[in-house]
Design an enzyme around this catalytic site. Structure first.
Site, PDB file in Angstrom:
ATOM      1  N   ARG A 173      23.579  77.292  84.010  1.00  0.00           N
ATOM      2  CA  ARG A 173      24.969  76.845  84.136  1.00  0.00           C
ATOM      3  C   ARG A 173      25.944  78.018  84.038  1.00  0.00           C
ATOM      4  O   ARG A 173      26.996  77.999  84.663  1.00  0.00           O
ATOM      5  CB  ARG A 173      25.276  75.789  83.072  1.00  0.00           C
ATOM      6  CG  ARG A 173      24.694  74.441  83.443  1.00  0.00           C
ATOM      7  CD  ARG A 173      24.983  73.414  82.382  1.00  0.00           C
ATOM      8  NE  ARG A 173      24.834  72.072  82.915  1.00  0.00           N
ATOM      9  CZ  ARG A 173      24.950  70.974  82.181  1.00  0.00           C
ATOM     10  NH1 ARG A 173      25.222  71.072  80.890  1.00  0.00           N
ATOM     11  NH2 ARG A 173      24.823  69.794  82.726  1.00  0.00           N
TER      12      ARG A 173
ATOM     13  N   LYS B 235      14.385  55.681  81.522  1.00  0.00           N
ATOM     14  CA  LYS B 235      15.043  54.380  81.450  1.00  0.00           C
ATOM     15  C   LYS B 235      15.548  53.857  82.781  1.00  0.00           C
ATOM     16  O   LYS B 235      16.246  54.569  83.511  1.00  0.00           O
ATOM     17  CB  LYS B 235      16.236  54.486  80.505  1.00  0.00           C
ATOM     18  CG  LYS B 235      15.858  54.693  79.065  1.00  0.00           C
ATOM     19  CD  LYS B 235      17.137  54.868  78.304  1.00  0.00           C
ATOM     20  CE  LYS B 235      16.950  54.816  76.810  1.00  0.00           C
ATOM     21  NZ  LYS B 235      18.263  55.063  76.175  1.00  0.00           N
TER      22      LYS B 235
ATOM     23  N   GLY C 279      19.667  68.236  84.775  1.00  0.00           N
ATOM     24  CA  GLY C 279      18.955  67.710  83.621  1.00  0.00           C
ATOM     25  C   GLY C 279      17.462  67.997  83.713  1.00  0.00           C
ATOM     26  O   GLY C 279      17.049  69.096  84.091  1.00  0.00           O
TER      27      GLY C 279
ATOM     28  N   GLY D 106      24.086  63.971  84.472  1.00  0.00           N
ATOM     29  CA  GLY D 106      24.919  62.763  84.555  1.00  0.00           C
ATOM     30  C   GLY D 106      25.878  62.805  85.731  1.00  0.00           C
ATOM     31  O   GLY D 106      26.103  61.794  86.407  1.00  0.00           O
TER      32      GLY D 106
HETATM   33  C1  3PG Z   1      25.816  67.328  80.439  1.00  0.00           C
HETATM   34  O1  3PG Z   1      25.032  68.179  80.006  1.00  0.00           O
HETATM   35  O2  3PG Z   1      25.436  66.218  80.834  1.00  0.00           O
HETATM   36  C2  3PG Z   1      27.255  67.711  80.558  1.00  0.00           C
HETATM   37  O3  3PG Z   1      27.502  68.954  80.002  1.00  0.00           O
HETATM   38  C3  3PG Z   1      28.129  66.642  79.953  1.00  0.00           C
HETATM   39  O4  3PG Z   1      27.837  66.500  78.603  1.00  0.00           O
HETATM   40  P1  3PG Z   1      28.010  65.090  77.923  1.00  0.00           P
HETATM   41  O5  3PG Z   1      26.966  64.195  78.534  1.00  0.00           O
HETATM   42  O6  3PG Z   1      27.818  65.321  76.448  1.00  0.00           O
HETATM   43  O7  3PG Z   1      29.388  64.588  78.261  1.00  0.00           O
HETATM   44 MG    MG Z   2      24.968  64.185  79.826  1.00  0.00          MG
END
Ligand code: 3PG
Ligand code: MG
Length: 422
Positions: free
Chosen positions: A64, A229, A379, A402
């Site tokens: 990132r 999930k 992720g 997300g």
């Molecule tokens: C993530 O890693 O999904 C983003 O940095 C957002 O973080 P958060 O889900 O804690 O809002």
């Molecule tokens: Mg997140």
């Protein structure tokens, strides 16, 4: 509440692809950091430096930070004074919590830039003030975790006003956080009336890749969805069923689908309350939705447990599914290899724990071998593709978990919408 207001629900009569074409136009119409004169100006850039760390606080994956470098360097090379803000983790929002400090990211950024990067131990306090006021052209400071202040999560304007007060220009290059409406993402640019508010290169690239792929896919268009999930991916599955040719399901969420088909799942991870929903998805999908035909299971959650491969829905009591089975892995890999567009979000099994990385590995290899456009969600799937060494053989690896899921659901991002049009 926030999500509900942003989700765009598609019914079959709505042209999904026309929505995404519009989305591409919209993002491409946003003013970029390259379009503003930054010489001698303070640029407040929201980045997503929420990077994984080990127990000792060492950064285990700096993607990132690296992916934000083009925007950062663009400002520094042109003589801007750069203030970087981000969150890290999910602190309580009641003041500093040392385990969530952004200090290590400033060190890492300094290593990448090959020049020291200042760090301020607060965000709107005296240290930030002193360090920002003394910034010279071409210098950068990282300020502390914005989530230490309660105003951040609340999207509050008093805190936002103070952050905004540092800057002449606002830039959003935090793709991984674009699905959030926190102060640094939304209220800050909103209060900067009359000042430039632009997207960074990373945000522009991510949104363009994802929306172009979704709006104009070469076919066959195959989505691979895994992870633990079903509940995380309901709207993604619904949306992708309306635009993809095939949706392949793996990971623990396959066991909830298995329950919906009256299968035996032993002690596998399942969401029993989501069984009706899984039934509904199976019903609406026709033969587009493919579920595993076999499962690699173990009698404990560990590498050295006893193992066996069984047909899906035939997991004995006391055993749990930990990966798709070899027949499924081969079938999925064959489908993926022939695809012209691939979207992947979520591993097929417990890829951190060999041999249960086999299914994820087989699919990752097929994605790498395919000649089509391949987009990997952030992720776990991004971590998997990196760990398996295929990251440079795919078209794009997203920095947002997300956020990329939100895009696959068809959400719009307020944090981007409110920025200046080009
Ligand atoms: C993530 O890693 O999904 C983003 O940095 C957002 O973080 P958060 O889900 O804690 O809002
Ligand atoms: Mg997140």
């Amino acid at each position: 509440m926030f999500r509900a207001s942003l989700i765009i629900t598609f019914d079959v009569s709505v042209s999904v692809s026309s929505f995404f074409r519009k989305a591409v136009k919209r993002i491409m119409a946003k003013k970029s950091i390259a379009d503003v004169e930054v010489q001698g100006k303070v640029v407040l850039m929201r980045v997503d430096f929420n990077v994984p760390q080990d127990d000792a606080g060492a950064i285990t994956d700096d993607r990132r930070i690296r992916m934000a470098l083009p925007s950062i360097e663009s400002v520094l090379k042109r003589g801007g004074k750069l203030v970087l803000m981000s969150h890290l983790g999910r602190p309580k929002g009641k003041g500093p919590e040392p385990e969530f400090t952004l200090a290590p990211t400033a060190v890492r950024l300094g290593e990448l830039l090959k020049s020291p990067v200042a760090f301020a131990s607060d965000t709107v306090g005296p240290d930030a003030e002193q360090k920002i006021k003394t910034l010279k052209n071409g210098e950068v400071v990282v300020i502390e975790n914005v989530r230490f202040n309660p105003g951040e999560k609340d999207g509050e304007t008093v805190y936002a006003g103070k952050l905004a007060g540092w800057a002449d220009i606002y830039c959003n290059d935090a793709f991984g956080t674009c699905h959030r409406s926190e102060a640094s993402m939304v209220a800050v640019p909103k209060v900067m009336v009359g000042k430039p508010k632009v997207v960074g290169f990373l945000v522009a690239k991510e949104i363009q890749y994802l929306s172009e792929t979704l709006s104009n896919p070469q076919r066959p268009f195959v989505a691979i969805l895994g992870g633990a999930k079903v509940s995380d991916k309901i709207n993604v599955i619904k949306n992708l069923l309306s635009i993809c040719d095939t949706v392949l399901i793996g990971g623990a969420m396959a066991y909830t689908f298995s329950l919906a088909e009256d299968g035996q799942v032993g002690k596998s991870l399942v969401e029993r309350d989501k069984v009706p929903l899984a039934k509904e998805l199976i019903g609406m999908a026709g033969d587009k939705l493919m579920l595993p035909e076999d499962t690699h299971c173990g009698d404990a959650f560990s590498s050295d447990c006893n193992k066996q491969v069984v047909a899906s829905g035939k997991i004995p009591d006391g055993w749990e599914g930990l990966d798709i089975g070899p027949a499924t892995a081969k079938k999925y890999a064959d489908i993926v290899r022939e695809a012209k567009t691939i979207i992947w979000n979520g591993p097929m099994g417990v890829f951190e724990m060999p041999p249960f990385d086999f299914g994820t590995q087989a699919v990752a290899k097929a994605v790498a071998e395919s000649s089509g456009t391949s987009i990997i969600g952030g992720g776990d799937s991004a971590a998997a593709i990196e760990q398996l060494g295929f990251a440079d053989k795919v078209t794009h690896v997203s920095t947002g978990g997300g956020a990329s899921l939100a895009m696959l659901e068809g959400q719009k991002f307020e944090a981007v919408e409110i920025l200046d049009e080009a």
